[in-house]
Every structure is written in structure tokens, then in C-alpha cells.
Write a protein that holds these residues in place. Sequence first.
Motif, mmCIF file in Angstrom:
data_model
loop_
_atom_site.group_PDB
_atom_site.id
_atom_site.type_symbol
_atom_site.label_atom_id
_atom_site.label_comp_id
_atom_site.label_asym_id
_atom_site.label_seq_id
_atom_site.Cartn_x
_atom_site.Cartn_y
_atom_site.Cartn_z
ATOM 1 N N GLN A 160 0.722 -1.227 -0.055
ATOM 2 C CA GLN A 160 0.032 -0.220 0.093
ATOM 3 C C GLN A 160 0.959 1.142 -0.048
ATOM 4 O O GLN A 160 0.446 2.263 -0.564
ATOM 5 N N GLN B 261 -3.893 -8.364 2.120
ATOM 6 C CA GLN B 261 -3.395 -8.201 0.975
ATOM 7 C C GLN B 261 -2.710 -9.604 0.084
ATOM 8 O O GLN B 261 -2.778 -10.525 0.867
ATOM 9 N N HIS C 245 -4.847 -5.177 -2.852
ATOM 10 C CA HIS C 245 -4.850 -4.635 -1.530
ATOM 11 C C HIS C 245 -6.375 -4.585 -1.293
ATOM 12 O O HIS C 245 -7.049 -3.434 -1.834
#
Length: 302
Positions: free
Chosen positions: A55, A95, A146
Amino acid sequence: MHHLLKPFEGRPAAVSARAADPVNAPMIRHWCEALGDTNPAYAGDDPIAPPTMLQAWTLPGLSTARAGRAPAHDELFALLDGAGYTAVVATDCEQEYVRPLRPGDEITFDSVIETVSPRKSTRLGAGYFITTTTRLRVAGELVGTHLFRILKYAPAPAPAGPAPARPRPVINRDNAPFWEGVAAHKLLIQRCAACGTLRFPWLPGCGRCGSPEWGTAEACGSGTVHSYVVVHHPPFPAFDPPYAVALVELAEGVRMISSITGVPHDRVRIGMPVELEFIRVDAEWELPVFRAHADRAAGADA
């Protein structure tokens, strides 16, 4: 309200957005230093990026607009803000890592608003859970996904009556000796019986060699502030924001999260020396915290 929010499901939040910077070694180094991660795969002449940085590569700067951001995200938040749901808190993320990222990789990504829940009541306040999924690509190849979920809510009013009791720590068979040490005014660190590696927080096995056998070492009580945050919102029972929460690096080399006492929250600084103390929070509990000194805080500001 939910009938106004439901149409946002499936709408893009970002389309062919480009990360502000390519994957790069300095950011990898800073990430690993902050987390104390010494995995050799993340250093050397041909490093890979820690997977959990996924991220981080897509985050915009505080003052920079993100190219590729679709209007649905801002429209959804404006609608909720206008209805009084002005607070936000992250609740969870998932994730998936398809392949490692390496310095020089240029990331593009697309985000979709997956779901907006019906109105939910929580201890923080009533609101809506919003889930977005981001897919990251390099040269068109999927490298990771994500999923990120937040709660957009209207803060609940503070309860009337006496102040609530401070939350109790979870004590189990793995960390019970630590809390026994606290009761005796000792800060105990686990030491692997096989390789001697110190570890904190307490865990059932050694992260270096995997051995389940361990002993303890008593911390001398000296440390420095490695990093910190100042909590303003949301409020939690028995806590009075704003207050500082720090990641303290002990003299023994391990780090622990703790409150900082002795100075106001806005005087805490990275690198500030601190000393262990035990404070009583109620009739049953004492907790280890770290005290900074006002004269040292003044020196850090100089």
C-alpha cells in the motif's frame, strides 16, 4: 441513507493511477529501519521490497492530488460527511502478493469501491463500513491486490457517569510471566534459550531460529523514543486525548510500545531519552511506562 450509498458499489475510486515514485531502495531502507526488519532479502545489490509495503507505494502525499483518482470516492465521502458521519477509522486490510517488487518497478493501480454496508452500530458510533479493492500492476502485469476497509461514522457521545475502567491486557500462557514481572516492578524480555536472541513482545517461539525454549532478561529501564504518534481521535474508554504513544527502543535493543509521561504530548521527540517507571492505573493494575524529563525535551527543541 443506505439507498443513496448502495449505487457507489462497483464504481471506480482510481483508474490507471500511477504511483508517485518508482519502487526504490531508500524507501525500502527507511521502512526496514522503522520496523527493525533485518531480512537480507531487502538489502544488498539486488533487494526486493518487503511485501507489506504494497500500500505504501500507492499513497499520495499530504498536499499532492493523485492523478487517476475517480470522483466516486470524494462524492461518497462528501455524502457521508454531510449526513454527520464525519469520523473515519481503518478496520482491517487483506493483501495478496503475486510477485516481489524491485527497485525501478513503476506501479499503476486501479481501485474499486466493492461494498458499502448497511448502517451499523459500534462502540465508536453508528456508521457505514466501506470496502475498496486496489489492484497493482507493473508493465500491465498484476503484482498484488490490497483490500482495505474503513468505518465512516458519527462519533458517539461520551457516556455519562463515572469514568470507565481502563481496558485490561489479554494475559495468556505465552505472556503471563511478563505480567508477573510487572507486578514485581520488573520489565522482563524473552531470551531464546537456543540462540540467545532477545525478543519483545513475548511470543511462543524464536523468530530467528524457531526454538520454543526461552528464558528472560531484565531490562535496565533506559531507552529512547524511536517513533511516536499523538492520538487525538477516536476517544477510547478511560483515555483522555490528546496523548502520546511511543515506540521505545530499550537499551537492550528491542522495542516496545508504551505511554510517555513527564512531558506534554506535544513535547515528545524522536531520540528523546526515557526511563522506565511503573504507574498504578486502578486498585488492581500497574503498568510499565516511560518517563521523559522536561529539561531533555527542551534540549530536543533547541
